[in-house]
Design an enzyme around this catalytic site. Structure first.
Site, PDB file in Angstrom:
ATOM      1  N   GLU A  95       0.799  -1.309   0.072  1.00 19.93           N
ATOM      2  CA  GLU A  95       0.071   0.046   0.151  1.00 19.93           C
ATOM      3  C   GLU A  95       0.818   1.344  -0.098  1.00 19.93           C
ATOM      4  O   GLU A  95       0.475   2.064  -0.953  1.00 19.93           O
ATOM      5  CB  GLU A  95      -0.964  -0.068   1.192  1.00 19.93           C
ATOM      6  CG  GLU A  95      -2.029  -1.116   1.181  1.00 19.93           C
ATOM      7  CD  GLU A  95      -2.417  -1.317   2.569  1.00 19.93           C
ATOM      8  OE1 GLU A  95      -3.591  -2.371   2.506  1.00 19.93           O
ATOM      9  OE2 GLU A  95      -2.462  -0.659   3.672  1.00 19.93           O
ATOM     10  N   CYS A 182      -7.095   0.072   4.244  1.00 24.10           N
ATOM     11  CA  CYS A 182      -6.886  -1.175   4.785  1.00 24.10           C
ATOM     12  C   CYS A 182      -7.370  -1.049   6.340  1.00 24.10           C
ATOM     13  O   CYS A 182      -8.529  -0.749   6.593  1.00 24.10           O
ATOM     14  CB  CYS A 182      -5.323  -1.576   4.685  1.00 24.10           C
ATOM     15  SG  CYS A 182      -5.179  -3.336   5.147  1.00 24.10           S
ATOM     16  N   HIS A 203     -10.861  -2.651   5.295  1.00 23.22           N
ATOM     17  CA  HIS A 203     -10.353  -4.109   5.247  1.00 23.22           C
ATOM     18  C   HIS A 203     -11.524  -4.781   5.735  1.00 23.22           C
ATOM     19  O   HIS A 203     -12.050  -4.527   6.869  1.00 23.22           O
ATOM     20  CB  HIS A 203      -9.113  -4.233   5.728  1.00 23.22           C
ATOM     21  CG  HIS A 203      -8.446  -5.742   5.384  1.00 23.22           C
ATOM     22  ND1 HIS A 203      -9.226  -6.792   5.942  1.00 23.22           N
ATOM     23  CD2 HIS A 203      -7.692  -6.024   4.405  1.00 23.22           C
ATOM     24  CE1 HIS A 203      -8.481  -7.997   5.397  1.00 23.22           C
ATOM     25  NE2 HIS A 203      -7.506  -7.628   4.479  1.00 23.22           N
TER      26      HIS A 203
END
Length: 546
Positions: A95, A182, A203
């Protein structure tokens, strides 16, 4: 060899070679610092590189009325968009690196700041990254965007950084862009109170920690100044969404094309020929050699995914330093030097794309030289470009003032490199002499690759690094795919449309946005489809059920 001639009159050359305007579009690139460039058969006198700032906003000169003919007006272009990407121990490396790589491709001035006492951090899958600065140096900087990568315990490390909390809270109060992906929306922004009345995604493992009424199960969620996303598998979408908010739709399209992104089509993601089992009766041992100029997105993504699948991955530097500077400025610490790594036997050797930092540096210097002076450069490479002087002259005449000139030069060199002998090019820049293509020249790596083939073990390459395999004769009678700029130059049979191609014990890929498919294909061959699908679910990456 490469030859260069200089013509000081641009008007004279335009009269000799006229052509209709050509339209090319590429993403902006960061300008280099002053340097001296030297090619063995191409040499230019040292010149000062003029620093120029660019902006995606359209600039229009204000109409002025002048009484004297000598009066003139100039406009100062606005500064680049500034972006902060904080990292800490346990940050999700895919990421972070995808965010940095994509935003820098778009022309953003990205600052990677460590929330730890030191600049070097170990990310969630074990990759060691080096930040540009400490977060304490960012307190008084105004950022156009703050983008938080996820990962655990990285998101908690960001949450516990009081300086970052104050910077991000001020960003939200002043209605400037901020985003998280996330675990970061739930673990970092939620405790800071920065998700109030904001539709948010994250996430799947952390969705229950988001405010129930405002939680949304979507890959990308934009709510005012806040943008959130789900995980490593949606990081490209997340980064491009931020690019669009910073720079607009046209730049986003350009960057997407550079990343080889494309809508779903009829072509299969993976094609396999001469199917054989990749069986190993032990923990798979994989070598990934890297050097200055390696593509960080590809290196980090492959390492991250393979380690998630419990593969023993060794990142080996072919440089004299364990720290390498990747092509978009990310600093990565290798696990070993290539000489030490060569003492072991590997089930798989993967070559990520690399173009030496010196080539990027010298190309950009050359681009500034051509753009800032009335000089035209003829370049001929025997035998590839021999006889193509006039078309190349017309191309340079039309492109030398393009705002994407440096990216165009990069694409040109990707096409030229496979046709230049190892002895045909050397580059000098501040700091000494270095080889233009370390991966091509590393004797240790050559030996490892040859032994890999003779022993019937697996090897692979991604993007333009298949040119290295070609030089070693490892693509003979093989089907493969590669970056569009080099695929037609390879001796292997091209497979049109596929993102990943497997031929026996050779695996290849187009690169960049297809790197996740590439790494998951390796996991599937080594462990089976179920393991690959399990890893893909953790990434929040769409993967076929069967």
């Amino acid at each position: 060899m490469i030859t260069c001639s200089l013509v000081t009159s641009n008007e004279t050359m335009e009269s000799l070679f006229s052509a209709s305007p050509l339209k090319f579009s590429y993403p902006k690139r960061k300008q280099p610092m002053a340097a001296t460039t030297k090619l063995r058969s191409l040499s230019c006198a040292p010149f000062a590189v003029q620093q120029r700032r660019t902006s995606t906003a359209t600039r229009t000169a204000k109409p002025t009325t002048t009484l004297a003919p000598t009066t003139s007006t100039t406009t100062t272009p606005p500064s680049k968009k500034k972006v902060l990407v904080p990292i800490g121990f346990g940050t999700e490396e895919m990421e972070a690196v995808i965010l940095v790589g994509v935003l820098r491709r778009a022309g953003a001035d990205v600052l990677v700041a460590s929330v730890e006492p030191e600049l070097e951090i170990e990310a969630s899958a074990g990759t060691r990254l080096v930040a540009d600065t400490c977060i304490s140096n960012c307190s008084n900087v105004i950022f156009d965007l703050i983008a938080l990568p996820g990962g655990m315990p990285g998101s908690a490390r960001l949450r516990d950084c009081e300086i970052l909390r104050k910077i991000t809270s001020k960003q939200a109060e002043e209605k400037r862009l901020y985003g998280a992906i996330c675990a970061a929306p739930a673990v970092t922004l939620q405790p800071w109170g920065l998700l109030r009345r904001k539709q948010t995604t994250g996430h799947p493992a952390f969705m229950d920690k988001l405010p129930t009424f405002w939680a949304v199960k979507s890959n990308i969620q934009v709510s005012g100044e806040l943008t959130t996303s789900r995980g490593p598998g949606t990081a490209f979408e997340f980064a491009l969404s931020l690019v669009e908010q910073l720079f607009g739709e046209s730049v986003t399209k350009e960057v997407g094309e550079m990343l080889l992104m494309r809508a779903d089509d009829d072509h299969p993601k993976k094609v396999e020929f001469n199917k054989v089992e990749w069986f190993v009766d032990h923990l798979p041992h994989v070598l990934i050699p890297v050097a200055n100029g390696s593509e960080e997105i590809e290196v980090v993504t492959i390492v991250d995914i393979l380690r998630r699948a419990k593969v023993d991955v060794v990142v080996a530097s072919v440089e004299k330093s364990m720290q390498i500077m990747a092509c978009r400025g990310t600093k990565i610490i290798a696990d070993k030097f290539i000489d030490n790594a060569a003492e072991s036997v590997y089930d798989l050797i993967i070559l990520p794309v690399r173009l030496h930092k010196a080539i990027y540096h010298d190309l950009e210097c050359l681009g500034n030289f051509l753009s800032n002076s009335h000089v035209l450069c003829f370049i001929t490479a025997t035998p590839w470009i021999n006889g193509m002087g006039p078309p190349l002259v017309r191309l340079i005449l039309h492109l030398r003032n393009s705002k994407f000139w440096h990216a165009i030069l990069l694409e040109m060199i990707f096409s030229v490199l496979p046709h230049i002998s190892e002895e045909g090019m050397t580059l000098n820049f501040q700091g000494g002499v270095t080889g233009a293509e370390r991966l091509h020249k590393s004797k240790v790596l050559k030996k490892l690759l040859k032994e890999q083939e003779l022993a019937g073990r697996i090897y692979g390459a991604i993007c333009s690094s298949l040119a290295v395999l070609q030089k070693q004769g490892l693509l003979k009678d093989k089907r493969a795919t590669a970056h569009p700029s080099v695929v037609r130059k390879l001796t292997s049979e091209e497979v049109v449309g596929a993102r990943v191609v497997i031929d026996g014990k050779l695996i290849s890929s187009r690169g960049l946005t297809s790197v996740t498919d590439f790494a998951l294909a390796i996991v599937s061959k080594l462990f089976g489809h179920a393991r690959a699908r399990s890893v893909a679910e953790g990434l929040v990456f769409e993967y076929p059920r069967n």
